[in-house]
Design a protein around this motif. Structure first.
Motif, PDB file in Angstrom:
ATOM      1  N   THR A 123       0.947  -0.892  -0.267  1.00 53.08           N
ATOM      2  CA  THR A 123      -0.399  -0.079  -0.560  1.00 53.08           C
ATOM      3  C   THR A 123       0.344   1.620   0.194  1.00 53.08           C
ATOM      4  OG1 THR A 123      -0.247  -0.043   2.358  1.00 53.08           O
ATOM      5  CG2 THR A 123      -2.233  -0.736   1.106  1.00 53.08           C
ATOM      6  N   ASN A 132      -2.142   7.833  -6.951  1.00 49.16           N
ATOM      7  CA  ASN A 132      -2.534   6.765  -6.593  1.00 49.16           C
ATOM      8  C   ASN A 132      -1.809   6.477  -5.389  1.00 49.16           C
ATOM      9  OD1 ASN A 132      -4.417   6.848  -9.300  1.00 49.16           O
ATOM     10  ND2 ASN A 132      -2.292   6.291 -10.182  1.00 49.16           N
ATOM     11  N   LEU A 134      -2.222   5.448  -1.252  1.00 48.17           N
ATOM     12  CA  LEU A 134      -3.438   5.084  -0.276  1.00 48.17           C
ATOM     13  C   LEU A 134      -3.219   6.057   0.530  1.00 48.17           C
ATOM     14  CD1 LEU A 134      -5.547   3.653   0.227  1.00 48.17           C
ATOM     15  CD2 LEU A 134      -4.227   1.722   1.815  1.00 48.17           C
ATOM     16  N   HIS A 156     -13.998   6.859  -2.268  1.00 49.93           N
ATOM     17  CA  HIS A 156     -12.396   7.035  -2.408  1.00 49.93           C
ATOM     18  C   HIS A 156     -12.561   7.323  -3.985  1.00 49.93           C
ATOM     19  CE1 HIS A 156     -10.789   4.111  -5.424  1.00 49.93           C
ATOM     20  NE2 HIS A 156      -9.532   4.262  -4.428  1.00 49.93           N
ATOM     21  N   ASP A 158      -9.316   7.512  -6.706  1.00 50.05           N
ATOM     22  CA  ASP A 158      -8.401   7.286  -7.099  1.00 50.05           C
ATOM     23  C   ASP A 158      -6.735   7.167  -6.135  1.00 50.05           C
ATOM     24  OD1 ASP A 158      -7.910   7.712  -9.987  1.00 50.05           O
ATOM     25  OD2 ASP A 158      -8.157   9.513  -9.486  1.00 50.05           O
ATOM     26  N   GLY A 159      -7.634   6.211  -5.119  1.00 52.27           N
ATOM     27  CA  GLY A 159      -6.319   6.348  -3.375  1.00 52.27           C
ATOM     28  C   GLY A 159      -6.639   6.647  -2.561  1.00 52.27           C
ATOM     29  N   ILE A 161      -9.695   8.167   0.117  1.00 51.02           N
ATOM     30  CA  ILE A 161     -10.660   7.267   1.334  1.00 51.02           C
ATOM     31  C   ILE A 161     -10.657   8.259   2.264  1.00 51.02           C
ATOM     32  CG2 ILE A 161     -10.902   5.925   2.496  1.00 51.02           C
ATOM     33  CD1 ILE A 161      -8.720   3.597   1.212  1.00 51.02           C
ATOM     34  N   GLU A 194     -14.108   0.433   1.519  1.00 55.09           N
ATOM     35  CA  GLU A 194     -13.340   1.913   0.563  1.00 55.09           C
ATOM     36  C   GLU A 194     -12.195   1.662   0.196  1.00 55.09           C
ATOM     37  OE1 GLU A 194     -15.270   4.043  -0.768  1.00 55.09           O
ATOM     38  OE2 GLU A 194     -17.372   4.064   0.807  1.00 55.09           O
ATOM     39  N   VAL A 195     -11.007   0.312   0.860  1.00 53.17           N
ATOM     40  CA  VAL A 195     -10.178   0.401   0.350  1.00 53.17           C
ATOM     41  C   VAL A 195     -10.479  -1.264  -1.145  1.00 53.17           C
ATOM     42  CG1 VAL A 195      -8.119  -1.627   1.568  1.00 53.17           C
ATOM     43  CG2 VAL A 195      -8.844   0.618   2.690  1.00 53.17           C
ATOM     44  N   HIS A 197     -12.517  -0.822  -3.105  1.00 52.79           N
ATOM     45  CA  HIS A 197     -12.318   0.143  -4.334  1.00 52.79           C
ATOM     46  C   HIS A 197     -11.071   0.375  -4.989  1.00 52.79           C
ATOM     47  CE1 HIS A 197     -16.764   0.660  -4.911  1.00 52.79           C
ATOM     48  NE2 HIS A 197     -17.097   1.408  -3.652  1.00 52.79           N
ATOM     49  N   TYR A 198      -9.834   1.059  -4.039  1.00 52.96           N
ATOM     50  CA  TYR A 198      -8.386   1.302  -3.992  1.00 52.96           C
ATOM     51  C   TYR A 198      -7.616  -0.559  -4.280  1.00 52.96           C
ATOM     52  CZ  TYR A 198      -3.679   1.294  -2.945  1.00 52.96           C
ATOM     53  OH  TYR A 198      -2.257   1.654  -2.847  1.00 52.96           O
ATOM     54  N   ASP A 201      -8.532  -0.761  -7.859  1.00 55.22           N
ATOM     55  CA  ASP A 201      -7.629  -0.373  -8.752  1.00 55.22           C
ATOM     56  C   ASP A 201      -6.485  -0.987  -8.702  1.00 55.22           C
ATOM     57  OD1 ASP A 201      -9.540   1.584  -8.757  1.00 55.22           O
ATOM     58  OD2 ASP A 201      -8.414   2.892  -8.160  1.00 55.22           O
TER      59      ASP A 201
END
Length: 354
Positions: A123, A132, A134, A156, A158-159, A161, A194-195, A197-198, A201
């Motif tokens: 991460t 991008n 986190l 979220h 592009d990283g 949150i 939410e992570v 979604h990351y 990506d």
């Protein structure tokens, strides 16, 4: 979450402990080792393992306010631990309510990072990846001059949150859960979703898995805003429980992945906790599950998970409480969890780990 052991006295200690009640040593979690260590203070701001003066650390900067119990390796140029270094905006810790919220937020955040560490998911921070990386913003609600309140939004992009800090308060979060007719809503659940979604990506979009993802979850190129408006205008389709782990997962393939990712973490981490305490309702016809974090089969996880949740739901009802796990895992949902589990246990490209 497994039960740890004080490496000085051998007594059981737990993930959130900062002191061993048996021997009195300060405890710290070393994320690179995924281990709890008894530590002693040495020169200046350095600490070392109680029984090995050569293994040195610094305490995370957030230990000063009692928010964190993680360690930073001596040669790391960061002052914050692997979890806290991702924070950008935090609650006002000079106030009692702000500090209380940050402690609850931090506890959930570290629990999330424990899972990512177990699977070896890198991460990068915004310092390492300015576009991008986190990063977390824990946002306060906006109160206008007339006293009207505009709640901060969770999301979220592009990283980045964003989480509403007020949801660290149990009463606020429960009111929202009831208003939105949700069976489950927690701060840890927000982090995991939410992570998710990351992770999409990182490990789907940027790691060459779009084709296999679409075969399981659908085509994410469908208009997201239109899908969201449709969901809030008309609700989920009537047959959503057959295909999706939650009503919100039926909104769009992105949300389906994020919800399935969150549930994958719920399942694996809770199974590890149950295993640590000797709880199991496995079918006698099946081989023991072993370490859930090393299991590469969503079907096998479900075989262990479903009997446990039936038992736990019954126990909760015996206490007059809501179901422990108010969801149903159909074969299609299990297939989505299987996809995520295999992805997390499989190889990650250098591009996604950069």
């Amino acid at each position: 979450m497994k039960i740890f052991e004080c490496d000085h006295c051998g007594k059981a200690v737990y993930f959130d402990n900062d002191t061993c009640v048996a021997c009195g040593h300060r405890l710290g979690f070393a994320p690179n080792d995924i281990a709890m260590y008894a530590v002693k203070q040495g020169d200046r701001d350095l600490w070392h393992k109680a029984d090995d003066a050569s293994r040195r650390f610094r305490l995370c900067e957030n230990t000063k306010s009692g928010v964190c119990n993680w360690l930073v390796d001596e040669d790391d140029d960061e002052t914050f631990c692997l979890s806290c270094r991702h924070n950008n905006l935090i609650p006002d810790t000079t106030t009692e309510i702000g500090l209380s919220r940050f402690k609850r937020i931090g506890a959930a955040q570290r629990h999330l990072f424990y899972s990512l560490l177990r699977w070896g998911v890198e991460t990068p921070t915004r310092k390492q990846d300015p576009e991008n990386g986190l990063v977390f913003d824990f946002l306060e609600d906006n109160v206008a001059a007339d006293g009207s309140l505009t709640p901060a939004m969770t999301g979220h992009e592009d990283g980045l949150i964003s989480l509403r800090a007020a949801e660290a308060d149990d009463v606020t979060r429960e009111i929202i859960r009831d208003q939105m007719n949700e069976p489950y809503r927690t701060m840890l659940g927000h982090f995991r979703h939410e992570v998710g979604h990351y992770i999409w990506d990182l490990l789907v979009r940027d790691d060459g898995r779009l084709e296999s993802y679409r075969a399981v979850f659908g085509d994410e190129r469908a208009d997201y805003q239109e899908a969201l408006e449709q969901h809030y205008r008309n609700g989920p389709p009537p047959n959503w429980p057959d295909h999706h782990v939650s009503a919100y997962a039926a909104t769009h393939p992105w949300e389906d992945f994020a919800e399935s990712f969150a549930h994958s973490l719920h399942i694996v981490d809770t199974l590890e906790t149950a295993r640590a305490f000797g709880l199991a309702v496995d079918d006698a016809r099946l081989e023991p599950l072993g370490d859930p974090y090393k299991c590469v089969s969503g079907k096998r996880l479900a075989e262990a998970w479903i009997p446990l949740t039936i038992a736990m739901n019954a126990i909760h009802r015996s206490m007059g409480q809501r179901d422990f796990y108010p969801f149903v895992l159909t074969p299609e949902i299990v297939a989505k969890i299987d996809y995520i589990i295999r992805m997390l246990n499989g190889p990650k490209s250098r591009a996604s780990a950069a």
